[in-house]
Every structure is written in C-alpha cells, then in structure tokens.
Motif scaffolding. Structure first.
Motif, PDB file in Angstrom:
ATOM      1  N   VAL A   1       0.828  -1.202   0.000  1.00 25.28           N
ATOM      2  CA  VAL A   1       0.000   0.000   0.000  1.00 25.28           C
ATOM      3  C   VAL A   1       0.866   1.257   0.000  1.00 25.28           C
ATOM      4  CG1 VAL A   1      -1.700   1.314   1.328  1.00 25.28           C
ATOM      5  CG2 VAL A   1      -1.932  -1.151   1.107  1.00 25.28           C
ATOM      6  N   ASN A   2       1.952   1.237   0.762  1.00 29.15           N
ATOM      7  CA  ASN A   2       2.817   2.401   0.875  1.00 29.15           C
ATOM      8  C   ASN A   2       4.260   1.987   0.599  1.00 29.15           C
ATOM      9  OD1 ASN A   2       4.134   4.749   1.426  1.00 29.15           O
ATOM     10  ND2 ASN A   2       3.535   4.872   3.578  1.00 29.15           N
ATOM     11  N   PRO A   3       4.694   2.063  -0.673  1.00 31.21           N
ATOM     12  CA  PRO A   3       6.052   1.629  -0.992  1.00 31.21           C
ATOM     13  C   PRO A   3       7.137   2.461  -0.311  1.00 31.21           C
ATOM     14  CG  PRO A   3       4.971   2.566  -2.931  1.00 31.21           C
ATOM     15  CD  PRO A   3       3.957   2.521  -1.824  1.00 31.21           C
ATOM     16  N   ASN A   4       6.781   3.621   0.262  1.00 33.23           N
ATOM     17  CA  ASN A   4       7.779   4.433   0.968  1.00 33.23           C
ATOM     18  C   ASN A   4       8.234   3.774   2.269  1.00 33.23           C
ATOM     19  OD1 ASN A   4       7.690   6.408  -1.007  1.00 33.23           O
ATOM     20  ND2 ASN A   4       6.005   7.476  -0.004  1.00 33.23           N
ATOM     21  N   THR A   5       7.472   2.751   2.714  1.00 37.75           N
ATOM     22  CA  THR A   5       7.874   2.065   3.944  1.00 37.75           C
ATOM     23  C   THR A   5       8.964   1.030   3.684  1.00 37.75           C
ATOM     24  OG1 THR A   5       6.182   0.353   3.702  1.00 37.75           O
ATOM     25  CG2 THR A   5       5.587   2.321   4.978  1.00 37.75           C
ATOM     26  N   LEU A   6       9.220   0.727   2.408  1.00 36.27           N
ATOM     27  CA  LEU A   6      10.262  -0.237   2.073  1.00 36.27           C
ATOM     28  C   LEU A   6      11.639   0.367   2.281  1.00 36.27           C
ATOM     29  CD1 LEU A   6       9.036  -1.891  -1.234  1.00 36.27           C
ATOM     30  CD2 LEU A   6       9.171  -2.928   1.002  1.00 36.27           C
ATOM     31  N   ASP A   7      12.503  -0.378   2.878  1.00 36.05           N
ATOM     32  CA  ASP A   7      13.901   0.031   2.996  1.00 36.05           C
ATOM     33  C   ASP A   7      14.672  -0.768   1.957  1.00 36.05           C
ATOM     34  OD1 ASP A   7      16.480   0.660   3.593  1.00 36.05           O
ATOM     35  OD2 ASP A   7      16.399   0.026   5.686  1.00 36.05           O
ATOM     36  N   ASN A   8      15.008  -0.107   0.846  1.00 38.75           N
ATOM     37  CA  ASN A   8      15.662  -0.798  -0.263  1.00 38.75           C
ATOM     38  C   ASN A   8      17.026  -1.377   0.117  1.00 38.75           C
ATOM     39  OD1 ASN A   8      13.573  -0.375  -2.078  1.00 38.75           O
ATOM     40  ND2 ASN A   8      14.350   1.626  -2.666  1.00 38.75           N
ATOM     41  N   ASN A   9      17.635  -0.872   1.165  1.00 38.01           N
ATOM     42  CA  ASN A   9      18.935  -1.380   1.577  1.00 38.01           C
ATOM     43  C   ASN A   9      18.833  -2.715   2.306  1.00 38.01           C
ATOM     44  OD1 ASN A   9      20.383   0.831   0.538  1.00 38.01           O
ATOM     45  ND2 ASN A   9      19.835   2.037   2.335  1.00 38.01           N
ATOM     46  N   THR A  10      17.686  -2.979   2.934  1.00 37.33           N
ATOM     47  CA  THR A  10      17.550  -4.224   3.687  1.00 37.33           C
ATOM     48  C   THR A  10      16.447  -5.128   3.151  1.00 37.33           C
ATOM     49  OG1 THR A  10      16.034  -3.168   5.256  1.00 37.33           O
ATOM     50  CG2 THR A  10      18.401  -3.166   5.811  1.00 37.33           C
ATOM     51  N   TYR A  11      15.729  -4.712   2.112  1.00 39.31           N
ATOM     52  CA  TYR A  11      14.648  -5.530   1.571  1.00 39.31           C
ATOM     53  C   TYR A  11      15.203  -6.866   1.069  1.00 39.31           C
ATOM     54  CZ  TYR A  11      10.680  -7.098  -1.155  1.00 39.31           C
ATOM     55  OH  TYR A  11       9.638  -7.838  -1.643  1.00 39.31           O
ATOM     56  N   GLY A  12      14.640  -7.941   1.514  1.00 41.25           N
ATOM     57  CA  GLY A  12      15.061  -9.266   1.103  1.00 41.25           C
ATOM     58  C   GLY A  12      16.227  -9.823   1.903  1.00 41.25           C
ATOM     59  N   VAL A  13      16.712  -9.071   2.881  1.00 41.74           N
ATOM     60  CA  VAL A  13      17.840  -9.531   3.690  1.00 41.74           C
ATOM     61  C   VAL A  13      17.301 -10.289   4.901  1.00 41.74           C
ATOM     62  CG1 VAL A  13      19.797  -8.799   5.114  1.00 41.74           C
ATOM     63  CG2 VAL A  13      19.297  -7.608   2.964  1.00 41.74           C
ATOM     64  N   ASP A  14      17.815 -11.476   5.093  1.00 48.24           N
ATOM     65  CA  ASP A  14      17.443 -12.276   6.255  1.00 48.24           C
ATOM     66  C   ASP A  14      18.689 -12.408   7.120  1.00 48.24           C
ATOM     67  OD1 ASP A  14      16.584 -14.070   8.131  1.00 48.24           O
ATOM     68  OD2 ASP A  14      16.148 -15.688   6.713  1.00 48.24           O
ATOM     69  N   ASP A  15      18.746 -11.597   8.182  1.00 50.00           N
ATOM     70  CA  ASP A  15      19.919 -11.598   9.046  1.00 50.00           C
ATOM     71  C   ASP A  15      20.140 -12.942   9.727  1.00 50.00           C
ATOM     72  OD1 ASP A  15      20.668  -8.977   8.503  1.00 50.00           O
ATOM     73  OD2 ASP A  15      19.271  -8.182   9.995  1.00 50.00           O
ATOM     74  N   GLU A  16      19.078 -13.736   9.852  1.00 53.87           N
ATOM     75  CA  GLU A  16      19.188 -15.036  10.507  1.00 53.87           C
ATOM     76  C   GLU A  16      19.454 -16.163   9.505  1.00 53.87           C
ATOM     77  OE1 GLU A  16      19.165 -15.064  13.826  1.00 53.87           O
ATOM     78  OE2 GLU A  16      18.820 -12.907  13.713  1.00 53.87           O
ATOM     79  N   GLY A  17      19.390 -15.863   8.226  1.00 52.75           N
ATOM     80  CA  GLY A  17      19.544 -16.892   7.201  1.00 52.75           C
ATOM     81  C   GLY A  17      20.993 -17.210   6.889  1.00 52.75           C
ATOM     82  N   PRO A  18      21.214 -18.284   6.131  1.00 51.54           N
ATOM     83  CA  PRO A  18      22.588 -18.670   5.783  1.00 51.54           C
ATOM     84  C   PRO A  18      23.187 -17.681   4.778  1.00 51.54           C
ATOM     85  CG  PRO A  18      21.036 -20.042   4.596  1.00 51.54           C
ATOM     86  CD  PRO A  18      20.234 -19.185   5.547  1.00 51.54           C
ATOM     87  N   LEU A  19      24.492 -17.548   4.821  1.00 52.88           N
ATOM     88  CA  LEU A  19      25.183 -16.691   3.869  1.00 52.88           C
ATOM     89  C   LEU A  19      25.343 -17.438   2.547  1.00 52.88           C
ATOM     90  CD1 LEU A  19      27.976 -15.178   6.142  1.00 52.88           C
ATOM     91  CD2 LEU A  19      25.895 -14.051   5.331  1.00 52.88           C
ATOM     92  N   PRO A  20      25.244 -16.725   1.430  1.00 48.41           N
ATOM     93  CA  PRO A  20      25.419 -17.402   0.141  1.00 48.41           C
ATOM     94  C   PRO A  20      26.877 -17.790  -0.070  1.00 48.41           C
ATOM     95  CG  PRO A  20      25.202 -15.038  -0.176  1.00 48.41           C
ATOM     96  CD  PRO A  20      24.953 -15.306   1.283  1.00 48.41           C
ATOM     97  N   GLU A  21      27.082 -18.843  -0.816  1.00 48.02           N
ATOM     98  CA  GLU A  21      28.436 -19.260  -1.153  1.00 48.02           C
ATOM     99  C   GLU A  21      28.964 -18.359  -2.263  1.00 48.02           C
ATOM    100  OE1 GLU A  21      29.041 -23.397  -1.988  1.00 48.02           O
ATOM    101  OE2 GLU A  21      27.431 -23.963  -0.621  1.00 48.02           O
ATOM    102  N   VAL A  22      30.168 -17.875  -2.103  1.00 46.05           N
ATOM    103  CA  VAL A  22      30.787 -17.062  -3.132  1.00 46.05           C
ATOM    104  C   VAL A  22      31.358 -17.996  -4.183  1.00 46.05           C
ATOM    105  CG1 VAL A  22      32.584 -15.370  -3.630  1.00 46.05           C
ATOM    106  CG2 VAL A  22      31.306 -15.229  -1.496  1.00 46.05           C
ATOM    107  N   GLN A  23      30.957 -17.765  -5.432  1.00 47.51           N
ATOM    108  CA  GLN A  23      31.439 -18.608  -6.529  1.00 47.51           C
ATOM    109  C   GLN A  23      32.429 -17.803  -7.352  1.00 47.51           C
ATOM    110  OE1 GLN A  23      28.107 -20.058  -8.740  1.00 47.51           O
ATOM    111  NE2 GLN A  23      27.222 -21.104  -6.990  1.00 47.51           N
ATOM    112  N   THR A  24      33.621 -18.341  -7.513  1.00 51.37           N
ATOM    113  CA  THR A  24      34.640 -17.625  -8.291  1.00 51.37           C
ATOM    114  C   THR A  24      35.013 -18.373  -9.562  1.00 51.37           C
ATOM    115  OG1 THR A  24      36.397 -18.682  -7.019  1.00 51.37           O
ATOM    116  CG2 THR A  24      35.619 -16.529  -6.243  1.00 51.37           C
ATOM    117  N   GLU A  25      34.606 -19.616  -9.680  1.00 52.07           N
ATOM    118  CA  GLU A  25      34.953 -20.423 -10.850  1.00 52.07           C
ATOM    119  C   GLU A  25      33.757 -20.587 -11.783  1.00 52.07           C
ATOM    120  OE1 GLU A  25      38.079 -21.433 -11.416  1.00 52.07           O
ATOM    121  OE2 GLU A  25      38.700 -20.518  -9.527  1.00 52.07           O
ATOM    122  N   ASN A  26      32.954 -19.540 -11.914  1.00 45.83           N
ATOM    123  CA  ASN A  26      31.745 -19.641 -12.730  1.00 45.83           C
ATOM    124  C   ASN A  26      31.795 -18.709 -13.939  1.00 45.83           C
ATOM    125  OD1 ASN A  26      31.547 -17.308 -11.258  1.00 45.83           O
ATOM    126  ND2 ASN A  26      29.400 -17.559 -10.725  1.00 45.83           N
TER     127      ASN A  26
END
Length: 120
Positions: A40-65
């Motif tokens: 309803v109010n997109p101004n309430t979204l914090d684009n810097n933290t949207y989709g961030v799960d501080d309790e979730g696992p960290l993604p694996e960094v892939q360097t050979e892709n």
C-alpha cells in the motif's frame, strides 16, 4: 499464467485466483501486516535491507563460474556488420525469450557468409 490466474475456482464461489488474492489483500488493507503495508505504501520499504534475512545462511561465493566464449572464425565486412546492427535490435521482444532474434541473426549471418564465399 494469465489463464490460470483468471480461471474460476468452484471452491471459491467461482472467483478466480487473482480475485481471491485481491479480496484477501483488501481484507487486510487496514491491518498492520507488513507485506500489505509495504504494498500500500512503498515508501515504507527500505531498499537497503529488503530481502535480507539476518538469521539466514550466507550465500556461497562462486569464483569459478566464468563463461568462456570461443572466438568465431566468421568474419563480416564493416558493411555487413552495420547492416546486421540495422536489421536486428537485440532488445526487441520476440515473445520467445530471444530465440527468434537469435535465429534471425543466424540466418542473416549465413547469407553474409555465403555472399563472402561467392566473392572469393
């Protein structure tokens, strides 16, 4: 997808899945539920933290892709290259995820290669 979202559901008084979603949305529109509030109010979204799960696992960094694209033996003249860029816009929508654009380019290049061979 459009057909599915708009087909009647007998278990929902013949409302479509889309209508059920909209009905549920408006049912909770004045609630304090974060998802509804954010829609309803997109101004309430914090684009810097949207989709961030501080309790979730960290993604694996892939360097050979890395993708290695082999060098082509096909050589186009400047005129052919300019013509190809005029004939095909790679950003056009072909409703086939770029497949028709790719096939169009392959066909044009095939014509150019045959022209080059006939001039040799």
């Amino acid at each position: 997808m459009s057909q599915w979202n708009n087909h009647p559901l007998s278990t929902e008084s013949n409302l479509s899945p889309y209508q059920v979603w909209v009905q549920g949305f408006y049912e909770f529109a004045n609630s304090n539920r974060r998802t509804v509030r954010d829609l309803v109010n997109p101004n309430t979204l914090d684009n810097n933290t949207y989709g961030v799960d501080d309790e979730g696992p960290l993604p694996e960094v892939q360097t050979e892709n890395n993708v290695v694209v082999p060098k082509s033996d096909i050589a186009l003249t400047r005129e052919q290259w300019a013509s190809l860029q005029t004939l095909v816009n790679p950003l056009d929508e072909d409703n086939e995820h770029g497949k028709l654009l790719y096939l169009n380019v392959c066909g044009i290049i095939d014509i150019y290669v045959n022209q080059n061979l006939s001039h040799e």
